[in-house]
Every structure is written in C-alpha cells, then in structure tokens.
Design a protein around this motif. Sequence first.
Motif, PDB file in Angstrom:
ATOM      1  N   ASP A 247       0.884  -1.171   0.000  1.00 53.77           N
ATOM      2  CA  ASP A 247       0.000   0.000   0.000  1.00 53.77           C
ATOM      3  C   ASP A 247       0.920   1.218   0.000  1.00 53.77           C
ATOM      4  OD1 ASP A 247      -1.725   2.103   0.513  1.00 53.77           O
ATOM      5  OD2 ASP A 247      -2.829   1.068   2.091  1.00 53.77           O
ATOM      6  N   TRP A 248       0.976   1.925  -1.142  1.00 54.06           N
ATOM      7  CA  TRP A 248       1.847   3.089  -1.303  1.00 54.06           C
ATOM      8  C   TRP A 248       0.992   4.345  -1.243  1.00 54.06           C
ATOM      9  CZ3 TRP A 248       3.512   5.220  -6.654  1.00 54.06           C
ATOM     10  CH2 TRP A 248       4.372   6.328  -6.484  1.00 54.06           C
ATOM     11  N   ARG A 249       1.404   5.272  -0.364  1.00 55.49           N
ATOM     12  CA  ARG A 249       0.658   6.508  -0.197  1.00 55.49           C
ATOM     13  C   ARG A 249       1.562   7.725  -0.372  1.00 55.49           C
ATOM     14  NH1 ARG A 249      -4.066   5.260   4.242  1.00 55.49           N
ATOM     15  NH2 ARG A 249      -4.538   3.167   3.453  1.00 55.49           N
ATOM     16  N   ILE A 250       0.943   8.817  -0.805  1.00 57.78           N
ATOM     17  CA  ILE A 250       1.640  10.092  -0.981  1.00 57.78           C
ATOM     18  C   ILE A 250       0.920  11.149  -0.149  1.00 57.78           C
ATOM     19  CG2 ILE A 250       2.179  11.959  -2.594  1.00 57.78           C
ATOM     20  CD1 ILE A 250       3.960   9.660  -3.071  1.00 57.78           C
ATOM     21  N   ASN A 251       1.701  11.921   0.582  1.00 56.56           N
ATOM     22  CA  ASN A 251       1.136  13.048   1.336  1.00 56.56           C
ATOM     23  C   ASN A 251       1.858  14.336   0.982  1.00 56.56           C
ATOM     24  OD1 ASN A 251      -0.156  10.951   3.124  1.00 56.56           O
ATOM     25  ND2 ASN A 251      -0.611  12.779   4.333  1.00 56.56           N
ATOM     26  N   TRP A 252       1.093  15.425   0.935  1.00 55.76           N
ATOM     27  CA  TRP A 252       1.685  16.766   0.996  1.00 55.76           C
ATOM     28  C   TRP A 252       1.285  17.305   2.365  1.00 55.76           C
ATOM     29  CZ3 TRP A 252      -1.068  21.756   0.077  1.00 55.76           C
ATOM     30  CH2 TRP A 252      -0.194  22.845   0.211  1.00 55.76           C
ATOM     31  N   LEU A 253       2.251  17.294   3.293  1.00 56.84           N
ATOM     32  CA  LEU A 253       1.971  17.553   4.704  1.00 56.84           C
ATOM     33  C   LEU A 253       0.876  16.584   5.162  1.00 56.84           C
ATOM     34  CD1 LEU A 253       2.297  21.435   4.545  1.00 56.84           C
ATOM     35  CD2 LEU A 253       3.983  19.784   5.380  1.00 56.84           C
ATOM     36  N   GLN A 254      -0.267  17.056   5.636  1.00 53.21           N
ATOM     37  CA  GLN A 254      -1.317  16.138   6.093  1.00 53.21           C
ATOM     38  C   GLN A 254      -2.339  15.825   5.000  1.00 53.21           C
ATOM     39  OE1 GLN A 254      -0.670  14.814   8.992  1.00 53.21           O
ATOM     40  NE2 GLN A 254       0.972  16.277   9.395  1.00 53.21           N
ATOM     41  N   GLU A 255      -2.138  16.379   3.815  1.00 52.06           N
ATOM     42  CA  GLU A 255      -3.089  16.168   2.718  1.00 52.06           C
ATOM     43  C   GLU A 255      -2.786  14.844   2.032  1.00 52.06           C
ATOM     44  OE1 GLU A 255      -6.422  17.484   1.680  1.00 52.06           O
ATOM     45  OE2 GLU A 255      -5.206  19.243   2.171  1.00 52.06           O
ATOM     46  N   ARG A 256      -3.776  13.951   1.979  1.00 52.62           N
ATOM     47  CA  ARG A 256      -3.601  12.625   1.383  1.00 52.62           C
ATOM     48  C   ARG A 256      -3.890  12.692  -0.108  1.00 52.62           C
ATOM     49  NH1 ARG A 256      -7.255  10.210   6.232  1.00 52.62           N
ATOM     50  NH2 ARG A 256      -5.587   9.716   7.716  1.00 52.62           N
ATOM     51  N   LEU A 257      -2.921  12.284  -0.914  1.00 51.70           N
ATOM     52  CA  LEU A 257      -3.001  12.447  -2.364  1.00 51.70           C
ATOM     53  C   LEU A 257      -2.886  11.102  -3.082  1.00 51.70           C
ATOM     54  CD1 LEU A 257      -0.752  15.622  -2.563  1.00 51.70           C
ATOM     55  CD2 LEU A 257      -3.243  15.505  -2.302  1.00 51.70           C
ATOM     56  N   ASP A 258      -3.125  11.114  -4.378  1.00 53.03           N
ATOM     57  CA  ASP A 258      -3.220   9.895  -5.180  1.00 53.03           C
ATOM     58  C   ASP A 258      -1.902   9.590  -5.879  1.00 53.03           C
ATOM     59  OD1 ASP A 258      -3.866   7.807  -6.844  1.00 53.03           O
ATOM     60  OD2 ASP A 258      -5.612   8.774  -7.744  1.00 53.03           O
ATOM     61  N   PRO A 259      -1.180   8.529  -5.477  1.00 53.08           N
ATOM     62  CA  PRO A 259       0.093   8.212  -6.142  1.00 53.08           C
ATOM     63  C   PRO A 259      -0.056   7.901  -7.621  1.00 53.08           C
ATOM     64  CG  PRO A 259      -0.149   6.973  -4.093  1.00 53.08           C
ATOM     65  CD  PRO A 259      -1.478   7.607  -4.379  1.00 53.08           C
ATOM     66  N   GLN A 260      -1.177   7.305  -8.002  1.00 55.60           N
ATOM     67  CA  GLN A 260      -1.361   6.872  -9.383  1.00 55.60           C
ATOM     68  C   GLN A 260      -1.334   8.047 -10.360  1.00 55.60           C
ATOM     69  OE1 GLN A 260      -4.722   4.286  -9.738  1.00 55.60           O
ATOM     70  NE2 GLN A 260      -3.974   3.328 -11.610  1.00 55.60           N
ATOM     71  N   LEU A 261      -1.759   9.231  -9.891  1.00 54.03           N
ATOM     72  CA  LEU A 261      -1.756  10.405 -10.766  1.00 54.03           C
ATOM     73  C   LEU A 261      -0.348  10.879 -11.098  1.00 54.03           C
ATOM     74  CD1 LEU A 261      -4.663  12.491  -9.198  1.00 54.03           C
ATOM     75  CD2 LEU A 261      -4.722  11.132 -11.299  1.00 54.03           C
ATOM     76  N   LEU A 262       0.661  10.405 -10.350  1.00 58.47           N
ATOM     77  CA  LEU A 262       2.042  10.822 -10.579  1.00 58.47           C
ATOM     78  C   LEU A 262       2.819   9.881 -11.486  1.00 58.47           C
ATOM     79  CD1 LEU A 262       2.818  11.862  -6.910  1.00 58.47           C
ATOM     80  CD2 LEU A 262       2.709  13.416  -8.861  1.00 58.47           C
TER      81      LEU A 262
END
Length: 278
Positions: A247-262
């Motif tokens: 399970d791979w996750r991306i955060n900008w500070l506390q904002e949870r974002l979508d790794p697949q979009l990168l």
Amino acid sequence: MKAWVKALLLCASSFSATATEVVLEGKLTQGSLIRAQAPAGAEVWFNDTQLKVSPDGRFVFGIGRDAALNHQLKVVYAGSTSMLPLRFSGREYAIQKITGVEQKYVEPPKEVTARIANDNRKVREVRTGITDKTAIFATPLRPAEGRISGVYGSQRIFNGQPRNPHFGLDIAAPVGAPVLSPWDGKVLLAEDLYFSGLTLIIDHGYGVTSTFMHLNRFAVNVGDTVSQGQQIADVGATGRVTGPHLDWRINWLQERLDPQLLLPEFTPSQVQRLNLTP
C-alpha cells in the motif's frame, strides 16, 4: 487585466517558466499533487497558505479526495501581484467490499486504543516537516511490480461494516518482493503500526512524503538517505490485510493524495501555463 490559463497536454516530465508565467504540472483534480514553477524570486500562496518556493521558483501543492473544486494561487513577483484562479475536477470513487478480515482489525479491542492513537500521532508528526530536498520534482518510479488491487479514494467495507476511504495505491505482490524508493529521500519512520503493519515513511522534500505499508521487512533505517530505485523494504502482509501487497501513499503535509496520478504509465503528464498580470 485578469490572468488566463492555457492548458497543454505533454508527455515530458520537465518544464520551465518564463518571467511572465507560472507553469503547473499535474492533473487538476481531487487527490492530485501539483508540481509547479514560477519565476525565480516569486512568492506564492495556495489559497491562504504561503508555499515554500525554491531559489529557482519551484513549489508544490495539492488537494485531497473530497476537497472543494475552486482554488487560487497568489503570486507576488517584480512588484506585481497576480491572482490565478484554479478549477479542479471532481471524481467518483469505487466501493470495495472485503470479507474475511480479522475482527480485531474491523473493530479494534479497547486495549489497543492507546496504541492506535500513538501510531497516528507519530505519523502526523513526521509529516509536518518541509525540507529543501528537490527529489519530488523528478518523475517517480513505480515502487513495486504487480497487479493494481486497490486504488485511491475507494471506500472499503470490511465484513459488512463501512470504513474510511482508502488513500493509497495497492500493488499485489508476493511476500518478499522488493519495494523500491520512487524518488530520492530520507527515512523518517520505520515502525510496526497496528493497522498498517510494518510501515516506512520517506521524505522527498517540500512537504511531500511517501508511505509504504504492510511490509515484511525493512531494508533501511530511520535517518538513512535513499536513492531513487534503491530497495527499501520487502512486500508483506502485516497489519490489516487479506493478502500480501504494498500500500503506497503520498502526502503533501497532512493532505492525502493519489500516487497513481504521478505515474506516467497511468496518467499522461499535463502542463498548464498561467500568465502573470503585467
């Protein structure tokens, strides 16, 4: 004069801005991390938050799964202030029903409540820093090979009980398969957490971190500097899982974002150029 936006679809991951524009790389949609560049020396705000800007004008920002769609950048440069409206698109998310999860993970026993709260505190704390690392502006590598078994934003129903939305990209792979660092970075956390099992968090700079969950073992330690493509862990099945996966996750500070979009293999690069007010 109002600013105007010209959108371009490009496949390249590199971009640059002239002295009269701001360039955004990334899809303007919920869950997206936007990497951007303004003229060197500019100051930038996303809504009311002043952003860290590199000496050559690079910065990042993003919005979460259910965020509002209308936002703006304020750019102060060469004595002028430009207000640049941003319109993000909304998304629809899948509902995923999962059975066979151990009851202690569906409804944790009271004796682990303190542990879960402490786990959450540790994770929040390591996601507060904004460092000068610029790795995040490079094209990422996919951290593991395998079938995509879960996507960002989907809501999971464990044993018939609705739970919080999923905020990562799940990659199904056998226990022991290598997990690679998607960018250069520094290890901030390597611990066994109640829900996510063996969990690794890496700082990539400018408030952006990767989280790797349900691991079988760590190949690095807290404080280590890692390189893009370096093995950092093995895929596992620890924590709340029904089978081995990353399970791979991306955060900008506390904002949870979508790794697949990168990842270019899933989302072609989109670049928008916003003209600054003369």
